[in-house]
Scaffold this motif. Structure first.
Motif, PDB file in Angstrom:
ATOM      1  N   ASN A 213      14.561  70.868  39.080  1.00  0.00           N
ATOM      2  CA  ASN A 213      13.169  70.964  38.616  1.00  0.00           C
ATOM      3  C   ASN A 213      12.175  70.581  39.702  1.00  0.00           C
ATOM      4  O   ASN A 213      11.495  69.567  39.607  1.00  0.00           O
ATOM      5  CB  ASN A 213      12.967  70.003  37.441  1.00  0.00           C
ATOM      6  CG  ASN A 213      13.519  70.545  36.151  1.00  0.00           C
ATOM      7  OD1 ASN A 213      13.439  71.742  35.891  1.00  0.00           O
ATOM      8  ND2 ASN A 213      14.075  69.663  35.347  1.00  0.00           N
ATOM      9  N   ASP A 252      15.018  76.613  32.466  1.00  0.00           N
ATOM     10  CA  ASP A 252      14.439  75.877  31.347  1.00  0.00           C
ATOM     11  C   ASP A 252      15.389  75.882  30.153  1.00  0.00           C
ATOM     12  O   ASP A 252      15.564  76.914  29.496  1.00  0.00           O
ATOM     13  CB  ASP A 252      13.089  76.505  30.960  1.00  0.00           C
ATOM     14  CG  ASP A 252      12.302  75.607  30.011  1.00  0.00           C
ATOM     15  OD1 ASP A 252      12.765  74.481  29.735  1.00  0.00           O
ATOM     16  OD2 ASP A 252      11.218  76.037  29.557  1.00  0.00           O
ATOM     17  N   LYS A 317       6.482  76.214  34.237  1.00  0.00           N
ATOM     18  CA  LYS A 317       7.470  75.368  33.593  1.00  0.00           C
ATOM     19  C   LYS A 317       7.304  73.896  33.985  1.00  0.00           C
ATOM     20  O   LYS A 317       7.306  73.007  33.141  1.00  0.00           O
ATOM     21  CB  LYS A 317       8.860  75.891  33.972  1.00  0.00           C
ATOM     22  CG  LYS A 317       9.976  75.335  33.145  1.00  0.00           C
ATOM     23  CD  LYS A 317      10.693  74.234  33.851  1.00  0.00           C
ATOM     24  CE  LYS A 317      11.647  73.515  32.942  1.00  0.00           C
ATOM     25  NZ  LYS A 317      12.542  72.620  33.642  1.00  0.00           N
ATOM     26  N   HIS A 325       6.698  66.632  28.925  1.00  0.00           N
ATOM     27  CA  HIS A 325       7.859  65.763  28.688  1.00  0.00           C
ATOM     28  C   HIS A 325       7.604  64.373  29.273  1.00  0.00           C
ATOM     29  O   HIS A 325       7.853  63.359  28.620  1.00  0.00           O
ATOM     30  CB  HIS A 325       9.091  66.352  29.375  1.00  0.00           C
ATOM     31  CG  HIS A 325      10.183  66.729  28.425  1.00  0.00           C
ATOM     32  ND1 HIS A 325      11.321  67.338  28.851  1.00  0.00           N
ATOM     33  CD2 HIS A 325      10.328  66.571  27.084  1.00  0.00           C
ATOM     34  CE1 HIS A 325      12.115  67.539  27.801  1.00  0.00           C
ATOM     35  NE2 HIS A 325      11.525  67.091  26.733  1.00  0.00           N
ATOM     36  N   LYS A 403       9.397  62.546  39.966  1.00  0.00           N
ATOM     37  CA  LYS A 403       8.984  63.602  39.046  1.00  0.00           C
ATOM     38  C   LYS A 403       7.472  63.795  38.988  1.00  0.00           C
ATOM     39  O   LYS A 403       6.988  64.912  38.791  1.00  0.00           O
ATOM     40  CB  LYS A 403       9.490  63.269  37.635  1.00  0.00           C
ATOM     41  CG  LYS A 403      11.003  63.330  37.492  1.00  0.00           C
ATOM     42  CD  LYS A 403      11.446  62.889  36.092  1.00  0.00           C
ATOM     43  CE  LYS A 403      12.947  63.105  35.886  1.00  0.00           C
ATOM     44  NZ  LYS A 403      13.416  62.571  34.602  1.00  0.00           N
ATOM     45  N   ARG A 407       5.085  67.346  38.412  1.00  0.00           N
ATOM     46  CA  ARG A 407       4.866  67.504  36.972  1.00  0.00           C
ATOM     47  C   ARG A 407       3.416  67.248  36.575  1.00  0.00           C
ATOM     48  O   ARG A 407       2.896  67.877  35.662  1.00  0.00           O
ATOM     49  CB  ARG A 407       5.762  66.543  36.198  1.00  0.00           C
ATOM     50  CG  ARG A 407       7.216  66.877  36.370  1.00  0.00           C
ATOM     51  CD  ARG A 407       8.096  65.936  35.578  1.00  0.00           C
ATOM     52  NE  ARG A 407       9.476  66.370  35.673  1.00  0.00           N
ATOM     53  CZ  ARG A 407      10.397  66.150  34.759  1.00  0.00           C
ATOM     54  NH1 ARG A 407      10.087  65.478  33.669  1.00  0.00           N
ATOM     55  NH2 ARG A 407      11.619  66.581  34.911  1.00  0.00           N
TER      56      ARG A 407
HETATM   57  C1  CS2 Z   1      13.314  66.559  31.386  1.00  0.00           C
HETATM   58  C2  CS2 Z   1      14.038  67.820  31.838  1.00  0.00           C
HETATM   59  O1  CS2 Z   1      14.742  64.741  31.817  1.00  0.00           O
HETATM   60  C3  CS2 Z   1      13.713  65.318  32.156  1.00  0.00           C
HETATM   61  O2  CS2 Z   1      13.000  64.890  33.051  1.00  0.00           O
HETATM   62  O3  CS2 Z   1      11.942  66.769  31.492  1.00  0.00           O
HETATM   63  O4  CS2 Z   1      15.384  67.615  32.068  1.00  0.00           O
HETATM   64  C4  CS2 Z   1      13.833  68.954  30.820  1.00  0.00           C
HETATM   65  O5  CS2 Z   1      14.498  68.681  29.609  1.00  0.00           O
HETATM   66  C5  CS2 Z   1      14.297  70.285  31.360  1.00  0.00           C
HETATM   67  O6  CS2 Z   1      13.685  70.533  32.590  1.00  0.00           O
HETATM   68  C6  CS2 Z   1      13.980  71.400  30.375  1.00  0.00           C
HETATM   69  O7  CS2 Z   1      14.171  72.629  30.974  1.00  0.00           O
END
Ligand code: CS2
Length: 527
Positions: A213, A252, A317, A325, A403, A407
């Motif tokens: 990601n 995703d 995404k 998230h 992250k 993000r």
């Molecule tokens: C979540 C991701 O754990 C995390 O940081 O934001 O693993 C999320 O579930 C995935 O990217 C969804 O595609």
């Protein structure tokens, strides 16, 4: 971990025929499958997407004209647990896709109003634990049959500086690997060591594919591999640069950590015990750039989308799914909401996330032809509401230093550049800072789980000195915020922007003095 239930036989190739009809299983000639993909980072995430899509491609070709050279060798870089669980099952494992929603195209019922569709995945045919035999991994990467090396090692696995995206040459694993290239520890060390052997053996170039990601994950991986290879052998770096491919991708699918309850539920559905099944949501998007140096499976048959430029999909995404998230996770850990669906049942939090996405994130995104934004947003909130996943907010909260930049902070930068307000983003950023204190609103302590934990703890201690225990006034909270956002490895030069400092300080003040509920209500979204 409960590895084997006392009373159930173990999932194994010779028992596939006994599985209930509703469970999908390999239909191709599994015994004839050869390793063509080496995957580094054998976590649940890769087993729920790369392997699942690869499996679907093998199914689609079964009996027709399938290339059996696309089996997967999964490599764990540190732990032995996945290998220990899967090796006795010859690599077989169950993927259980769960939801509570009707009409999601799911098959076997799991009881309790939940739906689950189970597939036994067969394309993982070899599992290695890198530290046990580093040379076995290098040899696998260098093998003539290997055509793709894919990577899911999470953000911190790239040994880069999150704010600049440069290889951190001071990282202990990188320092180690440059000194011991034949027995590396890091992902980058393994990749370069394997490529070095390939080149020395006169074998062709391959594709290195990041599925993590991170924005421009292929470019990032390429940058790290080249930077490391240049230190080791400039001619090798030139060869990699000229001949290997590094496609970018966006994946995703929500895949929470497997629990013992999941193991029991899967064993009930299979009639066999699987020591490490994977549980995820039915939703899957995998967008990948069609740049492969030595061919690729027909992943489109398994739902992958090949594009020439993944960047707009990655931004969409990372900024929406992952941005939301993380915002949800930090506020929820503080408030004591343990799972994502529990958090989504809080009207003020849900309203905040919807507004954060609609008002502050969406306007920063490039247009994607054919994307129905309203539907996408609604669908995302529904995915978070999925009660069958029990996705822990603490799991999402970990590794925030790695992250936040992609993000939340990239979105902040885009808005500040256009002079647009950032109040809702600032609350998410402040929630991370607040989370770093390691104690929730009920006084429960937790470990923040971050590779920068030591540095962050030091900063936090310094920041706390600005705040009087009895009164965390606005000026004190501004000083507190300034100290924390001075961590340039995360925030870059954002700490120098007075608009950012002001917005984050205000949100931090609200969180500190009024708690999560008060800070959410200060957003004025529920009337
Ligand atoms: C979540 C991701 O754990 C995390 O940081 O934001 O693993 C999320 O579930 C995935 O990217 C969804 O595609």
């Amino acid at each position: 971990m409960e590895l084997v239930a006392a009373d159930a036989a173990r999932l194994a190739p010779e028992r596939l025929a006994s599985l209930p009809d509703a469970v999908t299983r390999p239909t191709y000639d599994r015994a004839a499958l050869r390793v063509g993909i080496v995957h580094l980072g054998l976590g649940a995430f890769a087993r729920a997407h790369l392997a699942a899509v690869n499996e679907a491609a093998l199914h689609a070709g079964a009996g027709v004209d399938v290339d059996l050279g696309w089996g997967i060798c999964g490599v764990s870089l540190r732990q032995t647990d996945t290998r220990d669980a899967l090796a006795p099952q010859a690599g077989l494992y169950a993927l259980a896709l769960r939801s509570a929603r009707q009409g999601a195209g799911l098959g076997a019922g799991a009881g309790g109003g939940l739906q689950q569709q189970i597939a036994v995945i067969g394309c993982l045919i070899e599992t290695l634990v890198a530290p046990e035999d580093p040379n076995a991994v290098l040899t696998r990467i260098a093998h003539a049959d290997t055509r793709i090396v894919s990577v899911t090692v999470t953000e911190k696995g790239y040994c880069h500086d999150p704010a600049t995206g440069r290889l951190n040459l001071q990282h202990p694993d990188i320092v180690h690997d440059l000194a011991h290239p034949l027995a590396p520890r890091s992902t980058i060390g393994y990749l370069v060591g394997g490529l070095q052997q390939r080149r020395a053996a006169g074998r062709g170039a391959i594709t290195l594919m990041s599925l993590d990601n991170l924005p421009g994950n292929g470019h990032l991986l390429r940058g790290m591999v080249l930077a490391f290879a240049r230190q080791l052998d400039p001619a090798l770096a030139a060869w990699i640069d000229a001949s290997c491919a590094f496609p970018c991708s966006m994946v995703d699918r929500i895949v929470p950590r497997t629990t013992n309850e999941d193991r029991r539920a899967v064993a009930r559905a299979l009639g066999l015990h699987d020591a490490w099944p994977v549980v995820g949501e039915p939703y899957l998007e995998w967008v990948v750039e069609d740049q492969f140096a030595a061919g690729r499976p027909d992943w489109a048959a398994g739902g992958a989308r090949f594009v020439s430029d993944a960047a707009p999909f990655e931004s969409l995404k990372l900024r929406t799914v992952n941005g939301l998230h993380s915002a949800l996770a930090y506020l929820s850990v503080m408030a004591g909401w343990a799972t994502v669906d529990e958090a989504m049942a809080q009207p003020a939090l849900k309203a905040y996330l919807a507004a954060l996405m609609q008002d502050e994130i969406m306007p920063t995104l490039p247009t994607l032809p054919g994307l129905d934004l309203a539907h996408y947003q609604q669908r995302l909130l529904q995915r978070f509401e999925n009660p069958a996943l029990k996705h822990q907010t603490r799991q999402i909260a970990m590794d925030g230093s790695q992250k936040l930049p992609q993000r939340l902070l990239d979105t902040v930068r885009a808005r500040l550049a256009a002079d647009m307000p950032i109040d809702k983003l600032a609350l998410a950023v402040a929630a991370w800072l607040h989370f770093l204190r390691g104690v929730d609103e009920a006084g429960r302590r937790y470990d923040i789980q971050d590779p920068m934990a030591a540095e962050l703890a030091q900063r936090l201690a310094e920041a706390e000195r600005a705040v009087d225990a009895r009164s965390a006034g606005p000026a004190a909270m501004q000083a507190w915020t300034e100290t924390l956002i001075g961590v340039t490895a995360v925030f870059g030069d954002l700490g120098d922007d007075p608009r950012f400092v002001r917005a984050v300080s205000q949100a931090a003040h609200a969180l500190r003095t009024r708690g999560v509920a008060g800070a959410l209500s200060a957003q004025g979204l529920l009337t």
